[in-house]
Design a protein around this motif. Structure first.
Motif, PDB file in Angstrom:
ATOM      1  N   ARG A   1       2.012   7.538 -11.892  1.00 51.91           N
ATOM      2  CA  ARG A   1       1.589   8.016 -10.385  1.00 51.91           C
ATOM      3  C   ARG A   1       0.242   7.192 -10.231  1.00 51.91           C
ATOM      4  NH1 ARG A   1       2.257  14.353  -9.970  1.00 51.91           N
ATOM      5  NH2 ARG A   1       1.087  14.193 -11.977  1.00 51.91           N
TER       6      ARG A   1
ATOM      7  N   ASN B   1       5.614   8.490  -5.824  1.00 48.66           N
ATOM      8  CA  ASN B   1       4.611   8.241  -7.116  1.00 48.66           C
ATOM      9  C   ASN B   1       3.346   7.581  -6.233  1.00 48.66           C
ATOM     10  OD1 ASN B   1       6.305   9.960  -8.504  1.00 48.66           O
ATOM     11  ND2 ASN B   1       6.840   8.123  -9.973  1.00 48.66           N
TER      12      ASN B   1
ATOM     13  N   GLY C   1       8.801   2.474 -13.948  1.00 53.85           N
ATOM     14  CA  GLY C   1       9.736   3.344 -12.907  1.00 53.85           C
ATOM     15  C   GLY C   1      10.925   2.781 -13.352  1.00 53.85           C
ATOM     16  N   ASP C   2      12.001   3.109 -12.596  1.00 55.01           N
ATOM     17  CA  ASP C   2      13.405   2.468 -13.163  1.00 55.01           C
ATOM     18  C   ASP C   2      13.949   2.050 -11.602  1.00 55.01           C
ATOM     19  OD1 ASP C   2      13.701   4.874 -11.444  1.00 55.01           O
ATOM     20  OD2 ASP C   2      14.895   6.041 -13.019  1.00 55.01           O
ATOM     21  N   GLU C   3      13.184   1.428 -10.819  1.00 51.83           N
ATOM     22  CA  GLU C   3      13.959   0.921  -9.436  1.00 51.83           C
ATOM     23  C   GLU C   3      13.710  -0.733  -9.606  1.00 51.83           C
ATOM     24  OE1 GLU C   3      13.775   3.953  -6.145  1.00 51.83           O
ATOM     25  OE2 GLU C   3      11.527   3.343  -6.955  1.00 51.83           O
TER      26      GLU C   3
ATOM     27  N   GLN D   1       8.774   0.226  -0.552  1.00 54.69           N
ATOM     28  CA  GLN D   1       8.292   1.746  -0.511  1.00 54.69           C
ATOM     29  C   GLN D   1       6.871   1.858  -0.405  1.00 54.69           C
ATOM     30  OE1 GLN D   1      10.734   4.835  -3.144  1.00 54.69           O
ATOM     31  NE2 GLN D   1      10.989   3.127  -3.926  1.00 54.69           N
TER      32      GLN D   1
ATOM     33  N   HIS E   1       6.742   5.695  -1.270  1.00 56.04           N
ATOM     34  CA  HIS E   1       6.982   5.853  -2.647  1.00 56.04           C
ATOM     35  C   HIS E   1       6.331   7.291  -2.978  1.00 56.04           C
ATOM     36  CE1 HIS E   1       7.387   5.495  -7.168  1.00 56.04           C
ATOM     37  NE2 HIS E   1       8.189   4.328  -6.812  1.00 56.04           N
TER      38      HIS E   1
ATOM     39  N   ARG F   1       6.422  15.731 -10.181  1.00 59.38           N
ATOM     40  CA  ARG F   1       6.866  14.321  -9.747  1.00 59.38           C
ATOM     41  C   ARG F   1       8.139  14.010  -9.177  1.00 59.38           C
ATOM     42  NH1 ARG F   1       4.332  10.705 -13.745  1.00 59.38           N
ATOM     43  NH2 ARG F   1       3.373  12.531 -14.156  1.00 59.38           N
ATOM     44  N   GLY F   2       8.092  13.372  -7.969  1.00 60.63           N
ATOM     45  CA  GLY F   2       9.656  13.303  -7.507  1.00 60.63           C
ATOM     46  C   GLY F   2      10.194  11.981  -8.018  1.00 60.63           C
ATOM     47  N   ARG F   3       9.735  11.354  -8.916  1.00 60.46           N
ATOM     48  CA  ARG F   3      10.378  10.000  -9.536  1.00 60.46           C
ATOM     49  C   ARG F   3       9.713   9.687 -10.807  1.00 60.46           C
ATOM     50  NH1 ARG F   3      11.619   5.959  -5.151  1.00 60.46           N
ATOM     51  NH2 ARG F   3      12.541   8.005  -4.594  1.00 60.46           N
TER      52      ARG F   3
END
Length: 341
Positions: free
Chosen positions: A126, A86, A68-70, A78, A84, A120-122
């Protein structure tokens, strides 16, 4: 979403951040992640209470962070909150305010499958965690198999199992198998001390002795006072010759009153763990062939007694009386002679 197997006052698996132990399994998954070759599903199995779910959430956080990118802090926050986008977690659902369904149902698995096929939300991989797959009823297990046969892209399942031998062979064939083992006593002590830093001395030693490498068992043991039936059983097993035979009859009647109840279930685990430890220690002890032969015979007898009680619905109280007597006789036969002064 809560965990129906949660212990009062203790963190849930998703709240522990990292599992203690299981270093080889952790390294293997992180290597697969680094090489971009994560499988569609992991089957994480081993005895109940050794941290399988905690391990799965730790690996989920690592995968979400790497793909991811967080920031690590945001991902962990999360995961702990199960928020989260995912991350998907499937457990037995609440039936009402006081109880849970006895199984993961087919509609629960279909709901998970539909969610995984949505946009997907992010960014990133997943993760779907089933805690545990043992709770799936037959229809749910078949629905899950269809999902594993045609898995969504960039998705990895963590299927947690305490009894992998009872799973569909076709489900196991779709998974990368991760076998987790009981922890070393020092590792169990770290888990217990992290949650209960004030616990020391005899209480801690008692919990560790009965844990058998399973932190959950240590916590369950701590919840049993000496004045409870299970607490009395644990105390008796420390020295089966310390009390006269007749004193165990009320204990057998109390524990065996409900053959399907939680006290009887826990008592069986305690007894079988003690018997397994006795056989293991006897095998290590090269000085006494009698002890090994007696321990092996006792193990076979205990399993036969409990199996017969289950299969033909025998009186569990009488079964316990016979088993207690057999344990006492084993200790009498194998007790070390008293050295003359």
């Amino acid at each position: 979403m809560t965990d129906p197997a949660a212990l009062d006052g203790l963190p849930l698996p998703e709240q522990r951040h990292a599992a203690i132990g299981h270093d080889a399994a952790r390294a293997a998954i992180l290597q697969q992640l680094a090489e971009h070759r994560l499988p569609g599903a992991f089957l994480v199995h081993g005895p109940q209470g050794i941290g399988k779910a905690t391990f799965a959430f730790e690996m989920a956080a690592a995968i979400l962070l790497a793909t991811g990118d967080e920031t690590p802090e945001r991902v962990l926050e999360q995961v702990v909150a199960l928020s989260h986008p995912n991350l998907f977690v499937l457990r037995r659902r609440a039936k009402d305010a006081k109880s849970y369904y006895t199984a993961i149902r087919v509609e629960d698995v279909r709901e998970l499958r539909d969610a995984l096929h949505h946009t997907r939300g992010r960014a990133g991989h997943r993760i779907a965690i089933l805690d545990s797959i043992d709770d799936c009823n037959p229809s749910a297990a078949n629905a899950l198999l269809k999902t594993l046969e045609e898995p969504p892209a960039d998705t990895t399942f963590f299927l947690i199992s305490h009894r992998p031998g009872q799973l569909l062979p076709t489900i196991k064939s779709r998974c990368h198998i991760i076998a987790l083992r009981p922890l070393a006593e020092s590792e169990v002590a770290r888990v217990v001390s992290t949650d209960l830093p004030e616990l020391t001395g005899e209480s801690l030693d008692r919990a560790l002795a009965l844990a058998g490498g399973r932190p959950r068992r240590a916590f369950e043991t701590l919840a049993l006072g000496e004045d409870t039936a299970l607490g009395a059983l644990i105390s008796w097993l420390r020295d089966p010759l310390a009390v006269p035979p007749g004193a165990m009859l009320p204990l057998a009647e109390t524990i065996g009153a409900d053959p399907q109840g939680p006290d009887m279930s826990f008592a069986r685990e305690i007894l079988l763990d003690w018997l397994a430890d006795e056989a293991r220690n006897a095998a290590i002890d090269q000085t006494s062939r009698l002890r090994l032969a007696s321990a092996t015979e006792l193990w076979d007898k205990a399993n036969a007694l409990l199996g017969e009680a289950d299969s033909v619905n025998l009186d569990m109280k009488q079964t316990l009386v016979v088993l207690f007597d057999a344990i006492r006789k084993h200790r009498q036969a194998t007790a070390l002679p008293i050295e003359p002064e």
